[in-house]
Write a protein that holds these residues in place. Structure first.
Motif, short mmCIF file in Angstrom:
data_model
loop_
_atom_site.label_atom_id
_atom_site.label_comp_id
_atom_site.label_asym_id
_atom_site.label_seq_id
_atom_site.Cartn_x
_atom_site.Cartn_y
_atom_site.Cartn_z
N THR A 100 0.83 -1.20 0.00
CA THR A 100 0.00 0.00 0.00
C THR A 100 0.87 1.25 0.00
O THR A 100 0.66 2.18 -0.80
N LEU A 113 -0.02 6.24 4.28
CA LEU A 113 -1.21 5.57 4.80
C LEU A 113 -1.90 6.51 5.78
O LEU A 113 -1.26 7.04 6.70
N ALA A 141 1.24 -0.86 10.62
CA ALA A 141 0.70 0.37 10.05
C ALA A 141 1.09 1.62 10.83
O ALA A 141 1.17 2.72 10.26
#
Length: 268
Positions: free
Chosen positions: A80, A87, A132
């Protein structure tokens, strides 16, 4: 311009149900969305719905895999950020139950099923969140966990599922208290019955699933079961700092009123 325009979002378990509904809403709001699941065909369907909602092809990233696989969790976050450069939001939606031992008492079900429920509903949430966080710190982003009202019910058919779903509630609170120091907001939504194929995915038949939803709709004060978009709208609200910045470690019960019903006076 939408708050989510050009924001980057990961929605786990987005090949169907709540995850799909949420991904489509983010796409409609202009976000760049990573969608993921274990079924290639249904994941493609999610992508098509995102495109129909207005997303550009280059703003939807499909990643096929199992969130309980440690190597896949790392791939999900890394891919991602490599594609989109950052993010902003992590939606920990993936989870599920099992019909393998439906109706048995909690002490009559093999511990192996408990391990399975913890892997699917708890450990992967922690794992993906850990991966994350370094990226969310840079964007002052948000984590939204999706749990269940099963966390607070005597859920006779699925006791290990209820036990597993109680953990994300406490995880949300602990993460929220810790991560707000780094600018990351963490909240949770706990849905009641929502019209998805999750019951079939857990091993039931379509007929059993339909019967469960029909019964749930009849007892819900709202008069119907939820739909994925009902929960997706709450998730977007919790992820939107411009609307919900004051909410930290909040657990939103989204159950059509089930939790207010009385066991002694069910018709009241």
């Amino acid at each position: 311009m939408s708050f989510f325009s050009e924001k980057v979002v990961i929605v786990t378990g987005s090949s169907n149900g709540i995850g799909r509904g949420t991904a489509v809403l983010f796409a409609k709001e202009g976000a760049k969305v990573t969608i993921t699941g274990r079924n290639a065909e249904t994941l493609r369907e999610t992508k098509q719905q995102c495109l129909q909602a207005g997303a550009r092809e280059e703003n939807i990233l499909e990643i096929l895999g199992d969130v309980t696989d440690e190597s896949f969790a790392a791939k999900l976050v890394t891919a991602t950020v490599e594609k989109f450069g950052k993010l902003d939001v992590l939606v920990n939606n993936a989870g599920g139950s099992s019909f393998a031992n439906i109706g048995k008492g909690i002490l009559d079900i093999p511990i192996a099923e408990f391990d399975q429920m913890m892997d699917l509903n708890v450990k992967q949430v922690l794992r993906i969140s850990q991966l994350a966080v370094p990226h969310l710190e840079k964007t002052k982003g948000a984590i939204v966990n999706v749990s269940s009202i099963a966390a607070r019910h005597n859920l006779l058919p699925f006791p290990y599922y209820g036990a597993a779903k109680s953990a994300p509630d406490q995880i949300t609170i602990q993460m929220a208290g810790s991560l707000i120091k780094n600018g990351i907001r963490v909240n949770s939504v706990n849905p009641g019955p929502v019209l998805t194929n999750g019951v079939v995915a857990a091993g039931a038949t379509k007929e059993e699933q339909d019967k469960m939803f029909e019964g749930a709709g009849q007892i819900m004060p709202l008069g119907r079961v939820g739909v994925p978009e009902d929960i997706g709208k709450i998730i977007l609200f919790l992820a939107n700092r411009s609307q919900s910045e004051i909410l930290i470690g909040h657990i939103v019960t989204a159950d059509g009123g089930i939790m207010i019903k009385s066991a002694m006076f069910p018709d009241s």
